[in-house]
Design a protein around this motif. Structure first.
Motif, PDB file in Angstrom:
ATOM      1  N   ILE A 133       0.839  -1.206   0.000  1.00 37.28           N
ATOM      2  CA  ILE A 133       0.000   0.000   0.000  1.00 37.28           C
ATOM      3  C   ILE A 133       0.869   1.249   0.000  1.00 37.28           C
ATOM      4  O   ILE A 133       0.624   2.194  -0.756  1.00 37.28           O
ATOM      5  N   VAL A 134       1.903   1.277   0.824  1.00 37.10           N
ATOM      6  CA  VAL A 134       2.792   2.439   0.885  1.00 37.10           C
ATOM      7  C   VAL A 134       3.507   2.636  -0.454  1.00 37.10           C
ATOM      8  O   VAL A 134       3.578   3.752  -0.976  1.00 37.10           O
ATOM      9  N   SER A 135       4.022   1.558  -1.024  1.00 39.37           N
ATOM     10  CA  SER A 135       4.743   1.660  -2.296  1.00 39.37           C
ATOM     11  C   SER A 135       3.843   2.140  -3.425  1.00 39.37           C
ATOM     12  O   SER A 135       4.209   3.049  -4.184  1.00 39.37           O
ATOM     13  N   LEU A 136       2.670   1.549  -3.543  1.00 41.55           N
ATOM     14  CA  LEU A 136       1.759   1.944  -4.616  1.00 41.55           C
ATOM     15  C   LEU A 136       1.233   3.361  -4.425  1.00 41.55           C
ATOM     16  O   LEU A 136       1.097   4.110  -5.407  1.00 41.55           O
ATOM     17  N   SER A 137       0.961   3.743  -3.205  1.00 44.41           N
ATOM     18  CA  SER A 137       0.491   5.107  -2.951  1.00 44.41           C
ATOM     19  C   SER A 137       1.581   6.129  -3.258  1.00 44.41           C
ATOM     20  O   SER A 137       1.300   7.190  -3.822  1.00 44.41           O
ATOM     21  N   THR A 138       2.806   5.816  -2.903  1.00 46.03           N
ATOM     22  CA  THR A 138       3.915   6.722  -3.190  1.00 46.03           C
ATOM     23  C   THR A 138       4.128   6.862  -4.696  1.00 46.03           C
ATOM     24  O   THR A 138       4.280   7.972  -5.208  1.00 46.03           O
ATOM     25  N   LEU A 139       4.127   5.753  -5.417  1.00 46.70           N
ATOM     26  CA  LEU A 139       4.276   5.816  -6.876  1.00 46.70           C
ATOM     27  C   LEU A 139       3.106   6.527  -7.541  1.00 46.70           C
ATOM     28  O   LEU A 139       3.292   7.284  -8.495  1.00 46.70           O
ATOM     29  N   THR A 140       1.914   6.315  -7.044  1.00 46.08           N
ATOM     30  CA  THR A 140       0.742   7.005  -7.575  1.00 46.08           C
ATOM     31  C   THR A 140       0.841   8.508  -7.327  1.00 46.08           C
ATOM     32  O   THR A 140       0.539   9.311  -8.210  1.00 46.08           O
ATOM     33  N   GLY A 141       1.277   8.892  -6.141  1.00 42.24           N
ATOM     34  CA  GLY A 141       1.468  10.311  -5.834  1.00 42.24           C
ATOM     35  C   GLY A 141       2.499  10.955  -6.739  1.00 42.24           C
ATOM     36  O   GLY A 141       2.310  12.073  -7.221  1.00 42.24           O
ATOM     37  N   MET A 142       3.602  10.248  -7.006  1.00 41.53           N
ATOM     38  CA  MET A 142       4.627  10.760  -7.911  1.00 41.53           C
ATOM     39  C   MET A 142       4.074  10.941  -9.318  1.00 41.53           C
ATOM     40  O   MET A 142       4.318  11.960  -9.969  1.00 41.53           O
ATOM     41  N   THR A 143       3.328   9.949  -9.796  1.00 42.02           N
ATOM     42  CA  THR A 143       2.767  10.010 -11.142  1.00 42.02           C
ATOM     43  C   THR A 143       1.770  11.158 -11.277  1.00 42.02           C
ATOM     44  O   THR A 143       1.804  11.905 -12.262  1.00 42.02           O
ATOM     45  N   ILE A 144       0.911  11.315 -10.307  1.00 41.02           N
ATOM     46  CA  ILE A 144      -0.073  12.399 -10.343  1.00 41.02           C
ATOM     47  C   ILE A 144       0.630  13.753 -10.303  1.00 41.02           C
ATOM     48  O   ILE A 144       0.244  14.686 -11.016  1.00 41.02           O
ATOM     49  N   ALA A 145       1.685  13.874  -9.497  1.00 39.20           N
ATOM     50  CA  ALA A 145       2.420  15.137  -9.408  1.00 39.20           C
ATOM     51  C   ALA A 145       3.101  15.479 -10.733  1.00 39.20           C
ATOM     52  O   ALA A 145       3.078  16.637 -11.160  1.00 39.20           O
ATOM     53  N   ILE A 146       3.685  14.490 -11.393  1.00 35.61           N
ATOM     54  CA  ILE A 146       4.342  14.738 -12.684  1.00 35.61           C
ATOM     55  C   ILE A 146       3.315  15.163 -13.724  1.00 35.61           C
ATOM     56  O   ILE A 146       3.531  16.133 -14.468  1.00 35.61           O
ATOM     57  N   ILE A 147       2.198  14.460 -13.787  1.00 34.08           N
ATOM     58  CA  ILE A 147       1.149  14.812 -14.752  1.00 34.08           C
ATOM     59  C   ILE A 147       0.617  16.214 -14.468  1.00 34.08           C
ATOM     60  O   ILE A 147       0.455  17.027 -15.387  1.00 34.08           O
ATOM     61  N   ALA A 148       0.353  16.511 -13.207  1.00 34.20           N
ATOM     62  CA  ALA A 148      -0.184  17.826 -12.848  1.00 34.20           C
ATOM     63  C   ALA A 148       0.818  18.936 -13.150  1.00 34.20           C
ATOM     64  O   ALA A 148       0.437  19.999 -13.653  1.00 34.20           O
ATOM     65  N   ASN A 149       2.091  18.694 -12.879  1.00 37.30           N
ATOM     66  CA  ASN A 149       3.096  19.730 -13.092  1.00 37.30           C
ATOM     67  C   ASN A 149       3.358  19.981 -14.572  1.00 37.30           C
ATOM     68  O   ASN A 149       3.293  21.112 -15.035  1.00 37.30           O
ATOM     69  N   PHE A 150       3.664  18.929 -15.315  1.00 36.55           N
ATOM     70  CA  PHE A 150       4.128  19.117 -16.680  1.00 36.55           C
ATOM     71  C   PHE A 150       3.021  19.248 -17.714  1.00 36.55           C
ATOM     72  O   PHE A 150       3.269  19.738 -18.811  1.00 36.55           O
ATOM     73  N   PHE A 151       1.800  18.847 -17.400  1.00 37.29           N
ATOM     74  CA  PHE A 151       0.731  18.939 -18.387  1.00 37.29           C
ATOM     75  C   PHE A 151      -0.344  19.960 -18.021  1.00 37.29           C
ATOM     76  O   PHE A 151      -1.060  20.427 -18.900  1.00 37.29           O
ATOM     77  N   ILE A 152      -0.483  20.298 -16.750  1.00 37.06           N
ATOM     78  CA  ILE A 152      -1.525  21.243 -16.353  1.00 37.06           C
ATOM     79  C   ILE A 152      -0.910  22.543 -15.834  1.00 37.06           C
ATOM     80  O   ILE A 152      -1.201  23.628 -16.346  1.00 37.06           O
ATOM     81  N   LEU A 153      -0.051  22.452 -14.828  1.00 37.22           N
ATOM     82  CA  LEU A 153       0.507  23.641 -14.198  1.00 37.22           C
ATOM     83  C   LEU A 153       1.391  24.446 -15.147  1.00 37.22           C
ATOM     84  O   LEU A 153       1.360  25.680 -15.132  1.00 37.22           O
ATOM     85  N   ASP A 154       2.179  23.776 -15.979  1.00 42.61           N
ATOM     86  CA  ASP A 154       3.006  24.491 -16.945  1.00 42.61           C
ATOM     87  C   ASP A 154       2.162  25.325 -17.905  1.00 42.61           C
ATOM     88  O   ASP A 154       2.536  26.441 -18.258  1.00 42.61           O
ATOM     89  N   LYS A 155       1.050  24.798 -18.334  1.00 40.46           N
ATOM     90  CA  LYS A 155       0.177  25.523 -19.264  1.00 40.46           C
ATOM     91  C   LYS A 155      -0.463  26.737 -18.594  1.00 40.46           C
ATOM     92  O   LYS A 155      -0.719  27.744 -19.245  1.00 40.46           O
ATOM     93  N   ILE A 156      -0.709  26.645 -17.288  1.00 41.63           N
ATOM     94  CA  ILE A 156      -1.305  27.762 -16.563  1.00 41.63           C
ATOM     95  C   ILE A 156      -0.249  28.829 -16.265  1.00 41.63           C
ATOM     96  O   ILE A 156      -0.492  30.028 -16.447  1.00 41.63           O
ATOM     97  N   LEU A 157       0.929  28.419 -15.807  1.00 36.41           N
ATOM     98  CA  LEU A 157       1.970  29.375 -15.435  1.00 36.41           C
ATOM     99  C   LEU A 157       2.652  30.026 -16.625  1.00 36.41           C
ATOM    100  O   LEU A 157       3.107  31.161 -16.541  1.00 36.41           O
ATOM    101  N   ILE A 158       2.755  29.294 -17.736  1.00 35.73           N
ATOM    102  CA  ILE A 158       3.449  29.806 -18.919  1.00 35.73           C
ATOM    103  C   ILE A 158       2.510  29.716 -20.122  1.00 35.73           C
ATOM    104  O   ILE A 158       2.638  28.829 -20.965  1.00 35.73           O
ATOM    105  N   PRO A 159       1.544  30.625 -20.219  1.00 38.08           N
ATOM    106  CA  PRO A 159       0.615  30.555 -21.347  1.00 38.08           C
ATOM    107  C   PRO A 159       1.274  30.951 -22.672  1.00 38.08           C
ATOM    108  O   PRO A 159       0.906  30.444 -23.727  1.00 38.08           O
TER     109      PRO A 159
END
Length: 91
Positions: free
Chosen positions: A8-34
């Motif tokens: 559970i700890v391993s999968l949750s940690t990997l899931t958190g990392m994946t969600i953070a990468i997707i949110a940062n590079f595909f959503i947040l970048d588009k908002i911060l640097i239009p």
């Protein structure tokens, strides 16, 4: 800790990392640097320089730095770990 807890700890940690990468590079970048061409003629600040670089191979458009990647992975991993530790206490 049991094998189930470790999984559970391993999968949750990997899931958190994946969600953070997707949110940062595909959503947040588009908002911060239009408009990436904005930085051809304007100065950047120190916070921007920590997270983005303006390399020649990208046409002097903002490109995430290694620090940005490490920060994103660490933040996502910590969020996943905290979520899993709360979940294990409930179980």
């Amino acid at each position: 800790m049991t094998v189930k807890g470790i999984a559970i700890v391993s999968l949750s940690t990997l899931t958190g990392m994946t969600i953070a990468i997707i949110a940062n590079f595909f959503i947040l970048d588009k908002i911060l640097i239009p408009d990436p061409c904005y930085y051809h003629n304007h100065k950047t600040n120190i916070i921007f320089d920590m997270f983005y670089d303006l390399p020649a191979h990208e046409g002097f458009h903002p490109y995430p730095t290694i620090f940005n990647f490490i920060f994103t992975i660490a933040l996502g991993g910590m969020c996943g770990y905290v979520f899993s530790s709360k979940k294990i206490r409930i179980l």
